[in-house]
Design a protein around this motif. Sequence first.
Motif, short mmCIF file in Angstrom:
data_model
loop_
_atom_site.label_atom_id
_atom_site.label_comp_id
_atom_site.label_asym_id
_atom_site.label_seq_id
_atom_site.Cartn_x
_atom_site.Cartn_y
_atom_site.Cartn_z
N ARG A 80 37.81 -0.81 0.39
CA ARG A 80 37.10 -1.94 -0.18
C ARG A 80 38.47 -2.91 -0.22
O ARG A 80 39.60 -2.45 -0.58
N GLN A 81 38.22 -4.07 -0.12
CA GLN A 81 39.27 -5.01 -0.36
C GLN A 81 38.69 -6.27 -1.24
O GLN A 81 37.70 -6.98 -0.40
N ALA A 82 39.27 -6.55 -2.35
CA ALA A 82 38.82 -7.82 -3.10
C ALA A 82 39.60 -8.74 -2.92
O ALA A 82 40.90 -8.88 -2.45
N PRO A 83 39.42 -10.05 -2.86
CA PRO A 83 40.08 -11.17 -2.58
C PRO A 83 41.65 -11.18 -3.49
O PRO A 83 41.50 -10.76 -4.61
N GLY A 84 42.67 -11.30 -2.53
CA GLY A 84 43.97 -11.26 -3.10
C GLY A 84 44.51 -9.98 -3.42
O GLY A 84 45.75 -9.66 -4.04
N LYS A 85 43.58 -9.03 -3.07
CA LYS A 85 44.27 -7.54 -3.35
C LYS A 85 44.22 -6.75 -1.90
O LYS A 85 43.70 -7.15 -0.91
N GLN A 86 44.89 -5.57 -2.07
CA GLN A 86 45.26 -4.80 -1.06
C GLN A 86 43.83 -3.91 -0.71
O GLN A 86 43.17 -3.78 -1.66
N ASP B 119 33.65 -4.32 -8.94
CA ASP B 119 33.33 -3.58 -7.69
C ASP B 119 33.32 -4.57 -6.69
O ASP B 119 32.91 -4.40 -5.36
N THR B 120 33.22 -5.88 -6.86
CA THR B 120 33.26 -7.08 -5.86
C THR B 120 34.17 -6.88 -4.93
O THR B 120 35.18 -6.98 -5.12
N ALA B 121 33.78 -6.78 -3.49
CA ALA B 121 34.76 -6.58 -2.46
C ALA B 121 33.89 -6.69 -1.17
O ALA B 121 32.77 -6.60 -1.30
N VAL B 122 34.82 -6.65 -0.11
CA VAL B 122 34.32 -6.51 1.07
C VAL B 122 34.45 -5.07 1.29
O VAL B 122 35.47 -4.41 1.06
N TYR B 123 33.61 -4.30 1.86
CA TYR B 123 33.36 -2.80 1.94
C TYR B 123 33.53 -2.29 3.68
O TYR B 123 32.78 -2.99 4.06
N TYR B 124 34.66 -1.53 3.84
CA TYR B 124 35.00 -1.10 5.16
C TYR B 124 34.43 0.27 5.46
O TYR B 124 35.08 1.07 4.59
N CYS B 125 33.92 0.48 6.61
CA CYS B 125 33.65 1.99 6.86
C CYS B 125 34.89 2.23 7.47
O CYS B 125 35.44 1.41 8.33
N ASN B 126 35.23 3.51 7.68
CA ASN B 126 36.57 4.19 8.16
C ASN B 126 36.27 5.45 8.99
O ASN B 126 35.74 6.13 8.33
N VAL B 127 36.47 5.54 10.04
CA VAL B 127 36.63 7.07 10.86
C VAL B 127 37.85 7.47 11.22
O VAL B 127 38.53 6.57 12.03
N LEU B 128 38.33 8.62 11.07
CA LEU B 128 39.56 9.08 11.64
C LEU B 128 39.26 10.37 12.38
O LEU B 128 38.40 11.24 12.05
#
Length: 127
Positions: free
Chosen positions: A38-44, A92-101
């Motif tokens: 996840r990535q919240a505004p202004g955060k990594q 917990d507010t953020a954009v949540y991203y799915c990741n596959v390795l």
Amino acid sequence: QVQLVESGGGSVQAGGSLRLSCVASGSFYMINAMGWYRQAPGKQRELVARVTSGGGIDYADAVKGRFTISRVSRDGAKNTVYLQMNSLKPEDTAVYYCNVLGYINSDGPVPRPGDYWGQGTQVTVSS
């Protein structure tokens, strides 16, 4: 080609629940791990939860006891990872991203490694 399709984001009040889904499709030779960041505004961007092919699971300290990750593999081409989020907090507010390795089948004799990301889904928790 690999495609990750996410769904399940939205807006909820604090204390509520959401369930995120990510369907990963493609010519996978092997998937080493599927997870959510996840990535919240202004955060990594940060790891939320990850499940490995061996069944190992990692959670960020901030979500332990509240979030549960699970994975379903129906066949060699489609894999789905879920993130059940309970007791949600405004942080917990953020954009949540799915990741596959993993590795995908290539035209050559050697599978090609890849690090794949979904388009992101917004989760907003209001107080």
